[in-house]
Write a protein that holds these residues in place. Structure first.
Motif, PDB file in Angstrom:
ATOM      1  N   GLY A  34      44.407  43.569  39.718  1.00 15.76           N
ATOM      2  CA  GLY A  34      44.625  43.169  41.101  1.00 15.76           C
ATOM      3  C   GLY A  34      43.842  43.992  42.094  1.00 15.76           C
ATOM      4  N   ARG A  35      43.438  45.185  41.686  1.00 23.32           N
ATOM      5  CA  ARG A  35      42.706  46.019  42.635  1.00 23.32           C
ATOM      6  C   ARG A  35      41.281  45.545  42.834  1.00 23.32           C
ATOM      7  NH1 ARG A  35      44.090  51.153  44.181  1.00 23.32           N
ATOM      8  NH2 ARG A  35      46.243  51.698  43.687  1.00 23.32           N
ATOM      9  N   ARG A  39      46.688  41.246  48.467  1.00 23.48           N
ATOM     10  CA  ARG A  39      45.848  40.080  48.646  1.00 23.48           C
ATOM     11  C   ARG A  39      46.173  39.353  49.942  1.00 23.48           C
ATOM     12  NH1 ARG A  39      41.605  38.172  45.691  1.00 23.48           N
ATOM     13  NH2 ARG A  39      41.962  40.332  45.166  1.00 23.48           N
ATOM     14  N   ALA A  40      47.448  39.176  50.208  1.00 23.61           N
ATOM     15  CA  ALA A  40      47.829  38.298  51.310  1.00 23.61           C
ATOM     16  C   ALA A  40      48.174  39.068  52.574  1.00 23.61           C
ATOM     17  CB  ALA A  40      49.023  37.439  50.901  1.00 23.61           C
ATOM     18  N   ALA A  74      47.974  46.453  33.542  1.00 25.94           N
ATOM     19  CA  ALA A  74      46.865  45.497  33.576  1.00 25.94           C
ATOM     20  C   ALA A  74      46.861  44.747  34.904  1.00 25.94           C
ATOM     21  CB  ALA A  74      46.982  44.511  32.422  1.00 25.94           C
ATOM     22  N   ILE A  75      48.049  44.421  35.390  1.00 29.89           N
ATOM     23  CA  ILE A  75      48.122  43.675  36.652  1.00 29.89           C
ATOM     24  C   ILE A  75      47.561  44.532  37.778  1.00 29.89           C
ATOM     25  CG2 ILE A  75      49.762  42.890  38.382  1.00 29.89           C
ATOM     26  CD1 ILE A  75      51.395  41.687  36.157  1.00 29.89           C
ATOM     27  N   LEU A 101      48.822  35.104  32.860  1.00 26.62           N
ATOM     28  CA  LEU A 101      48.528  34.264  34.017  1.00 26.62           C
ATOM     29  C   LEU A 101      47.855  35.079  35.103  1.00 26.62           C
ATOM     30  CD1 LEU A 101      51.634  31.988  34.555  1.00 26.62           C
ATOM     31  CD2 LEU A 101      49.392  31.365  33.752  1.00 26.62           C
ATOM     32  N   PHE A 102      48.326  36.295  35.301  1.00 22.61           N
ATOM     33  CA  PHE A 102      47.770  37.071  36.408  1.00 22.61           C
ATOM     34  C   PHE A 102      46.368  37.547  36.095  1.00 22.61           C
ATOM     35  CE2 PHE A 102      46.982  40.618  39.152  1.00 22.61           C
ATOM     36  CZ  PHE A 102      47.513  40.180  40.355  1.00 22.61           C
ATOM     37  N   ILE A 103      46.169  38.086  34.899  1.00 22.80           N
ATOM     38  CA  ILE A 103      44.852  38.666  34.642  1.00 22.80           C
ATOM     39  C   ILE A 103      43.871  37.649  34.122  1.00 22.80           C
ATOM     40  CG2 ILE A 103      45.824  40.926  34.229  1.00 22.80           C
ATOM     41  CD1 ILE A 103      45.428  40.556  31.319  1.00 22.80           C
TER      42      ILE A 103
END
Lengths: 149, 764, 531, 284
Positions: D270-271, A91-92, D265-266, C153-155
């Motif tokens: 995130g992708r 992301r960053a 899951a992250i 929190l992330f998803i």
């Protein structure tokens, strides 16, 4: 004998405290997310040393058990942390902890590095790592790159 | 819950059903029920009504089984509403509540477990007064709800209306079955809230909104008095329970109390009904008189005046007619406005105290009642709005009731309650009739704009006639018996030897005059509406026809009630389970026939007692039996009955003379100098509104503007300065929250260091 | 007293087992189907089944074999079975139900089961924390609350702010668990055992002249307070809260404001009243708790006054309420540290009651935010609530009730909670607690009352915006019916508690009873030692 | 056995006397300076001096803590401890995260040695296997994925190096002095003088009534042999782990599951992009 046990305990506890402290200092001072994570693990190492010493002193399994579970939890945290770090980097584009400061009180100015050090000549020789066997391109521009925040 | 008696179950079920129905309507109404929103309410009310009749029957049976004691009541404790626990009283000892079987509830909810200085239980009680009120409220509410199905069917806010109605019935039933002053106050406010909501039901109408506000504000004045009275009662008696107030600790004397407890248990301790006051205890010594006693009574009366629209707080009721007509019938004629009467009757023992050097509270009550009756009767003479005529009539009849309560004799109080009961039938009948007319006339309610409707609306005509006759007090309709009982009671006191005998004499004359006026204005309205040339306002359009059966059936039922209830319940020789018997079984009233009880005026009481084959020395039960068996109509009161009947007939006749035809006699009469002034006063409603405007509202506004200036420039500045301190502190700390992860970690660590340093310091 | 794990222990963990199994089921089934309503319904049914299992384990009925006596905890392996844990387990189930409802459509569509599965692991972790009698299991329970939280929190939402929130919470979370672990290690060193139930005995002896290792206990105390203070968001360990709440979704913020707080309070009470059961340590403990309470209440409230973001405001609100919880802890420790003849368990009971009132009201508010937000948007600025009373009167009303309860307006739940807290802080037995202590608690109550007044400033601001501000951009609630039900149910519960607080007071009082005998025995040991 | 009762409570010296005469205080001060100097601060001035300070501080601390019995024990422990501390210091001070990870690996090896030395064979193996073998390798992998060029400006800067060094030093100072006081057996000035050896209930005794000495846990060597120092260490470890700590094992399993599913899951989540371009990870 008992004195020896006590001395051993003190030695171990001191080492544990120092390791713990170094982890804390690293977590606060270092800005690379990966290094910060390593420092957190270092804190856990300090705790583990302490626990094992107490376990020996009290002749009790409890401390060693807690260490086992600390290792397990550390593995779990590592899984989460590394996935997280990858996604944050995606992301960053950087692993800077100071990049993530959008959420703060209104009217508080952001933290900006006042001076970003130039790469000094003798420090230029960083190894370039090849993730999957591809030969690295030596990019002269990037080697003397001056970053901005 | 399983160990509750039938009475207790019924007592809980009666308010619960309207509550459930209200919730269902409120939740489902706007989306799903829409036009059918009445179904849950009507259904709930039907069951509630049947249950309350059953409750009355059960109560009767229970009274018969409890011959020995004075009065009968049953309480049911639902839960402890508020209790400041004793656990922290400093002694450190804590009572463990509950046992190993996990039955916490029964222990905690025990109302008698006054486990703290301040303990309020949600407790319901059933006794004579409550059961009569419950039966009356649910029955009238049911009929009016059915009527409203027809009346409101076109309104978009139908569900809202029925929700409010359900909420009102719930609150009203809780109000009459509440067992302590706090609950009473809560539901007192709740019915006020419902009234406010329903008066302003058509809130788009400016008048409706204004009338709602006015009702609310005027009621606040009364409620203020009521609340103060509660504080006084708490201070003086240390309790807010009705039953405790009757034998309050510290008033009776501790030994008496404990011996009573040993014999009977504390009131409310078990759910069982139990006889009360079987010892020949001078009950009156249990009450605080003098200035405090008078203050309590006056403040209570202030509350009652507000709720029951008595002089001088009556101004809100006529304006409240802006609400839908079923509301006027239910809330502003039959039920809510009688809450004040109920409350004063409930507090009879408090009003019976001897406030020796000061005024007698009962004289105050009677005077207010008599004045209200007369003034409202005069005002009603000249009003042109049919509903307003009825509203003033309501004020006037409520005045009668207060007059009856003010006599202070058992006969008088029961007469007042009886009038309350019969009044509910015929006045709601009249209002519903007026609503029917209004419905047909397209919302026009000014009597000058329509007339001669008797052929157009025969059903309404006949039922209205029944109501009007009952209101006028024509034998043998309902109004005759109850009004006559009141007049007789007042007459007795007036001809007795009481300190206030002459006052009561005058009040009796005023009441006679009011009886005459009642017949006059009632039939004035009746003639103007139903006789004369047929005249229909333009607004009516094609509406101008008899209402649908769903509206006329309740009218007929109520008319039957208006014809019969007086005869059935008020006749001499009616059984002991009749109205008087049930009402007299209420403990707070029953003490009055106790031998130890000294009435306001011993002589008058003795006289009337003599007429009842008198017996201060006879056994109390026998005495009560005499009241019950003979009903309210004593033989010697035939004189009063005849006078009032003659006056009523005279009134009807004069009204016919004046208002049948083209009413030119009226115009002639108004030209007489005296009558002109009288008409002006009456038409101007005694100028209460402008006087209040000048005396209350204007000074209020002036004070408000002064206060505003003061507040704006001085207080505000000060408060703002103080108010800025917290946010100023916040700004100081704001910079700590800079968004940097590592700053936060550092702060946390510094916190740890500080704590660690203090800990190490502590241990050294 | 058999420390080994036997079948009885496993039976006692049946509700936890059920929750873990449900989570596993959700994880596995989620790989094959993303039908959200179905899986959520099954999870909800599972919660109800868990409630049934709890009724079967009611400690006042005797457990499976009728050995349990009310008030006296029984032990099985690493578990403690007492009314305290039992009460909290009920709270956890109720909170879990409300959260599940308000998270009905939270999280991305294809990761919904991962999301709700993590929620169930958190609930299981909370339940384990309530029941554990051992530092190892306690640590694992706390981690079982933390680690799924990082995932959720992330998803929760795909946006940079959520990533930032996760980063901050994660790194500060592992720092705090490091501190907590160090505290555990030192406590273990000072007492020589991991079992909480054995610690008071050891401490009583060494306090009278045993090993000098007891000198590690104050440091352990500080580190434990720091680690758990982070979970409860107490000043100065609160810094993550505003940023994280602001960055993440409303549903996650609701979770964060309740779940770690329950875990933190329970663990704090359990450890403090077992591992530090020695008068001088307890004295140090109450002084720290008192200082934290003062700072936390004040800082949380004054900072909340300045906020314009609803979640950030609620974060500071959560911080300030942590301060109130610390009042109860401080009272409990102070009473236990004194030479008390009869144990006053008011502090624990009051904190527990306050926790219930706080959790319900806060969940109601966050459920409202979830309802008003949507699949792709968050409710951020306060002004977005304008005109809510017109467009969604029911929701506005329920949120108002919750806000008023948090303010402490009678007769809602929060009022009784504050009343009880202040009451127990004021009513020490003058014979057992010295005047200076009582003065300090008097100051605490005064500051608490002032803070209640300050808090009205920002809570009523929300109410004012909802009711008196004309609607600007009309809010389009797209949260679905789940959050709406959760919001209204919370408001109803808040009212119910407010209407009959006596019943709940009795529950919480009974929940706090296990400490009565422990306090008594400790003191008597100490007294006999002195003789 | 230390006879505590014979040590009289001594006067508390003046604070500057403590500071000036205590090698411990000097060590703490040197740690502070050294930490500050070796943390990356944007330039390399004084790094070597900082390292020197650190080494001296370690030496002073090692001198401060009591000797162990035999010289063999002593030297092995000292070697391992210094390895661990130096490796940890290097981990937080080198500027390349890759080197950090490698230094951390060394620290782990040292820790494993320390574990082995004190009778935690299983843990020492587990540390090597899990930490060094799994976690650290994954970390290295991530470093290569995320930051293959190996250097970045934020690795050359510390956030508030001085402040964190001071904080950390104070922390370690407090902790070591607390530890010293707790293990030296000397009574604190304010403390009541403890009595002689007492019969106390030790929770771990077979009948819970083992006779223990006061200052040192006088667990007899044979008891210790039956405990964690037993020949069949791993067997005892397993018995304990699957006996008393069975539930904890289960919970750890649930935790692992959460971490596993969570990590996936992250990554899945995130992708996705929300309008911003995901950088770099796509073409890895």
């Amino acid at each position: 004998m008992a004195e020896a046990e006590l001395d051993l305990l003190q030695n171990y506890l001191t080492v544990g405290a120092i390791v713990f402290m170094l982890g804390v200092v690293g977590l606060i001072a270092r800005r690379n997310l990966i290094v910060m994570f390593l420092c957190a693990e270092m804190m856990l190492q300090g705790v583990s040393i302490t626990l094992v010493a107490f376990s020996r002193f009290h002749n009790d399994w409890g401390g060693q058990m807690l260490v086992v579970f600390i290792i397990a939890v550390a593995a779990c945290e590592a899984a989460i942390a590394l996935a997280l770090i990858l996604m944050l980097y995606a992301r960053a584009g950087k692993l800077d902890a100071a990049y993530w400061q959008e959420m703060r009180e209104e009217n508080v100015p952001p933290y900006i590095d006042r001076e970003v050090p130039l790469e000094r000549l003798e420090e230029r020789r960083w190894p370039d790592l090849a993730p999957a066997g591809v030969a690295p391109e030596i990019n002269e521009e990037e080697q003397s790159h001056r970053s901005h925040v | 819950m399983s160990d509750w008696t039938t009475i207790q179950k019924l007592l809980v079920a009666i308010p619960a059903l309207p509550l459930v129905a209200t919730m269902v309507t409120a939740l489902l109404g706007p989306r799903y029920l829409r036009g059918k929103s009445h179904l849950p309410i009507v259904f709930g009310l039907v069951i509630s009504c049947v249950l309350s009749l059953e409750l009355l029957r059960q109560l009767n049976r229970a009274i018969e089984n409890h011959e020995t004691g004075i009065g009968y009541e049953t309480t049911v404790d639902l839960w402890t509403w508020a209790s400041v626990p004793e656990a922290y009283d400093g002694s450190g000892s804590r009572k463990t509540i509950g046992d190993s079987t996990g039955r916490l509830i029964t222990d905690v909810h025990d109302a008698s477990d006054s486990s703290g200085p301040f303990h309020i239980a949600v407790t319901l009680r059933a006794d004579g007064l409550t059961c009569i009120m419950l039966a009356m409220v649910t029955l009238v509410a049911l009929l009016i709800a059915i009527y409203a199905v027809g009346y409101m069917h076109q309104d978009r806010g139908c569900w809202r209306f029925f929700t409010y109605i359900g909420l009102f019935v719930f609150s009203m039933t809780m109000l009459v079955s509440a067992s302590n002053f706090v609950l009473l106050y809560v539901f007192w406010e709740a019915v006020g809230l419902c009234s406010y909501l329903l008066i302003g039901f058509w809130y788009e109408k400016r008048e409706a909104a204004a009338a709602g506000t006015k009702a609310f504000l005027v009621n606040r004045v009364g409620d203020f008095g009521f609340a103060l009275a509660l504080f006084f009662i708490w201070t003086v008696y240390g309790t807010l329970n009705f039953h405790d107030t009757q034998n309050a600790p510290g008033v009776l004397g501790q030994e008496r109390l404990s011996s009573m407890q040993q014999e009977f248990g504390r009131p409310g301790e078990s759910g069982e009904g139990h006889p009360r006051g079987a010892q020949d205890q001078d009950v009156r010594t249990g009450y605080v008189g003098g200035g405090i006693g008078l203050a309590i009574c006056l403040l209570l009366m202030l509350g009652a005046c507000g709720k029951s629209a008595q002089f001088p707080l009556h101004v809100w009721l006529p304006d409240a007619m802006e609400g839908p007509t079923p509301v006027s019938a239910l809330i502003h004629a039959a039920t809510m406005v009688t809450a004040g009467v109920y409350m004063v009757a409930r507090c009879t023992p408090l009003f019976a105290v001897d406030c020796a050097p000061y005024l007698d509270p009962r004289a105050v009550v009677a005077t207010i009642g008599g004045l209200s009756a007369l003034i409202a009767g005069i005002i009603a003479m000249t009003q042109n709005d049919l509903k307003r005529v009825l509203a003033y009539s309501t004020i006037s009849q409520l005045g009668y009731m207060f007059l009856a309560l003010g006599t202070g004799s058992l006969v008088g109080i029961i007469a007042g309650m009886f009038h309350l009961f019969t009044h509910a039938f015929f006045k709601s009948l009249l209002f519903l009739g007026a609503g029917s007319v209004m419905h047909a006339m397209g919302g026009v309610i000014d009597m000058r704009k329509f007339g001669g409707l008797r052929r157009l609306m025969p059903m309404t005509f006949w039922t209205f006639l029944a109501g009007a006759l009952a209101l006028s007090g024509i034998w043998p309709l309902a109004g005759f018996f109850s009004k006559d009982a009141i007049l007789a009671a007042a007459y007795d006191v007036g001809h007795g030897e009481a300190a206030y005998a002459s006052l009561f004499l005058w009040l009796t004359y005023a009441a006679f005059l009011t009886a005459f006026l009642t017949a006059l204005y009632t039939f004035r309205a009746f003639y103007m509406t139903f006789f004369g040339a047929e005249e229909i306002p333009a607004e009516a359009g094609h509406h101008a026809r008899e209402s649908r059966p769903i509206m006329t059936v309740p009218l007929v039922i109520l008319a039957l009630g208006a014809l019969a209830v007086g005869w059935i319940f008020g006749q001499p020789g009616a059984t002991k389970s009749g109205f008087a018997g049930v009402a007299a079984s209420t403990p707070s009233l029953a003490v009055m026939v106790h031998p130890g009880y000294r009435a306001l005026d011993t002589a008058a009481e003795r006289k009337s007692a003599a007429e009842r084959k008198s017996a201060a020395e006879k056994k109390s039960a026998a005495e009560k039996g005499s009241v019950a068996e003979k009903g309210l109509h004593q033989d010697s009161h035939r004189r009063v009955a005849i006078i009032s009947l003659v006056l009523a007939v005279l009134g009807i006749g004069i009204a016919g003379f004046l208002y049948l035809g083209d009413a030119r006699e009226v115009r002639a009469i108004i030209q007489w100098p005296v009558m002109k002034q009288l008409h002006r006063i009456s038409y101007g409603k005694f100028f209460f509104d402008p006087v209040y405007w000048i005396l209350v509202v204007l000074p209020g506004l002036a004070l408000a503007s002064i206060c505003y200036a003061f507040d704006r420039w001085l207080i505000d500045g000060l408060v703002n300065t103080i108010g800025r301190i917290p946010s100023g502190i916040g700004r100081l700390f704001r910079n700590m929250q800079c968004g940097m992860l590592q700053t936060y970690a550092l702060w946390m660590l510094l916190g740890v260091l500080t704590l660690l340093g203090s800990a190490v310091w502590h241990m050294w | 007293m058999n420390p080994q794990v036997d079948w009885n222990t496993v039976w006692l963990l049946l509700p936890e087992l059920l929750l873990v199994l449900l989570a596993v089921w959700a994880y596995v089934a989620g790989a094959f189907s993303h039908y959200r309503n179905g899986s959520n319904a099954i999870l909800l049914a599972g919660l109800i089944l868990g409630g049934y299992l709890l009724t079967q384990q009611n400690p006042s009925h005797g457990l499976w074999d009728g050995t349990a006596v009310q008030g006296n905890p029984i032990f099985s392996g690493p578990l403690i079975v007492d009314p305290f844990g039992h009460t909290i387990r009920w709270l956890v189930l109720v909170v879990g139900g409300l959260m599940l409802l308000s998270m009905w459509r939270a999280g991305p569509e294809d990761l919904s089961t991962e999301y709700t599965g993590s929620l169930f692991l958190i609930l299981a972790g909370l339940m384990i924390v309530t029941r554990t009698d051992e530092l190892v299991l306690l640590f694992l329970g706390l981690e079982l609350v933390s680690i799924p939280t990082y995932i959720m929190l992330f998803i929760g939402r795909q946006r940079t702010a959520a990533h930032e929130a996760t980063t901050k919470y994660f790194y500060l979370g592992i720092l705090s668990s490091g501190l907590l672990l160090y505290g555990f290690a030192l406590l273990y060193g000072a007492t020589g055992t991991m079992q909480l139930r054995e610690m008071p005995d050891v401490l009583a002896i060494s306090g009278a002249g045993g090993g000098t290792l007891i000198r590690l206990a104050p440091a352990a105390l500080v580190l434990v307070i720091a680690g758990l203070g982070f979970k409860m968001a107490a000043v100065p360990f609160h810094f993550y809260a505003p940023d994280v709440y602001e960055g993440t979704t409303a549903a996650n913020a609701g979770l964060l404001s309740v779940a770690p707080k329950i875990a933190g309070l329970i663990a704090l009470v359990r450890i403090m009243l077992a591992g530090f059961m020695k008068p001088d340590l307890l004295e140090l403990g109450w002084q720290m708790a008192l200082a934290l309470a003062l700072m936390t209440m004040t800082l949380g409230n004054v900072m909340a006054l300045l906020q314009n973001n609803v979640r950030r405001m609620m974060a500071y609100s959560a911080i300030s309420h942590a301060g109130y919880l610390f009042i109860g802890v401080a009272v409990a420790l102070a009473v236990a540290s004194g030479e008390v003849s009869s144990a006053n368990v008011g502090g624990i009971s009051a904190a527990l009651f306050y926790l219930v009132a706080y959790a319900l009201a806060t969940l109601g508010i966050f459920a409202t935010f979830v309802y008003l937000a949507g699949a792709d948007r968050e409710l951020d600025h306060i002004d977005e609530l304008a005109g809510l009373s017109k467009s969604r009167p029911m929701i506005a009303l329920s949120m108002t009730i919750c806000l008023l309860s948090l303010t402490g307006v009678p007769p809602l739940a929060g009022f009784w909670g504050k009343l009880e807290l202040f009451f127990c802080a004021l009513c020490f037995d003058p014979k057992t607690v010295d005047i200076a202590t009582r003065n300090w608690f008097g100051v605490l109550v005064i500051v608490g009352a002032m803070n209640a007044a300050i808090s009205a400033g920002y809570y009523l601001r929300l109410v004012g915006v909802m009711y008196f501000r004309p609607a600007g951009k009309s809010v389009q609630p797209t949260g679905g019916s789940g959050p709406m039900i959760a919001a209204i149910a919370s408001a109803v519960l808040v009212i119910a508690i407010g209407m009959m607080p006596a019943w709940f007071f009795e529950r919480t009082n009974r929940a706090a009873e296990p400490w009565q005998p422990i306090v008594a025995t400790t003191i008597s040991n100490h007294a006999s030692e002195a003789r | 056995m230390i006879a505590i009762a014979t040590i009289p409570p001594h006067e508390l010296p003046k604070w500057y006397e403590i500071v000036l005469t205590s090698p411990f205080a000097w060590a703490i001060g040197l740690v502070m300076v050294g930490l500050w100097l070796i943390l990356p601060r944007g330039n390399a001035r004084g790094r070597w001096f900082g390292a020197l300070c650190g080494i001296v501080a370690i030496g002073l601390l090692a001198w401060h803590v009591p000797r162990l019995c035999g010289w063999l024990d002593e030297s092995v422990f000292d070697g391992l401890a210094i390895t661990v501390v130096v490796a940890c210091g290097a981990t937080i001070s080198v500027r390349n995260p890759l080197y950090s990870a490698i230094w951390f690996g060394l620290a782990l090896v040292g820790t494993a040695g320390l574990f082995l030395l004190i009778g935690a064979q299983f843990l020492s193996v587990a540390t090597i296997t899990v930490y060094a073998g799994a976690i650290l390798v994954t970390v290295l992998f991530v470093i290569m994925l995320a930051q293959p060029e190996g250097h970045a400006y934020y690795d050359r800067l510390s956030w508030e190096a001085l402040l964190s060094a001071v904080t950390g030093t104070i922390l370690v100072g407090m902790m070591t002095s607390v530890i010293g006081h707790a293990t030296s057996g000397a009574p604190l000035p304010g403390e009541r003088t403890p009595g002689m050896a007492l019969e106390i209930i030790h929770p771990r005794g077979s009948d819970r009534l083992a006779s223990v000495s006061v200052a040192a846990a006088g667990i007899a060597e044979e008891d210790r042999e039956a405990g964690i120092l037993a020949e069949e260490h791993v067997a005892g470890f397993g018995r304990e782990l699957l006996g008393r700590y069975l539930i904890a094992m289960q919970v750890a399993g649930a935790l692992m599951l959460a971490a596993l599913v969570g990590a996936m899951a992250i990554v899945v989540h995130g992708r996705r992009t929300d309008g911003r371009q995901a950088i770099r990870i796509g073409n890895m």
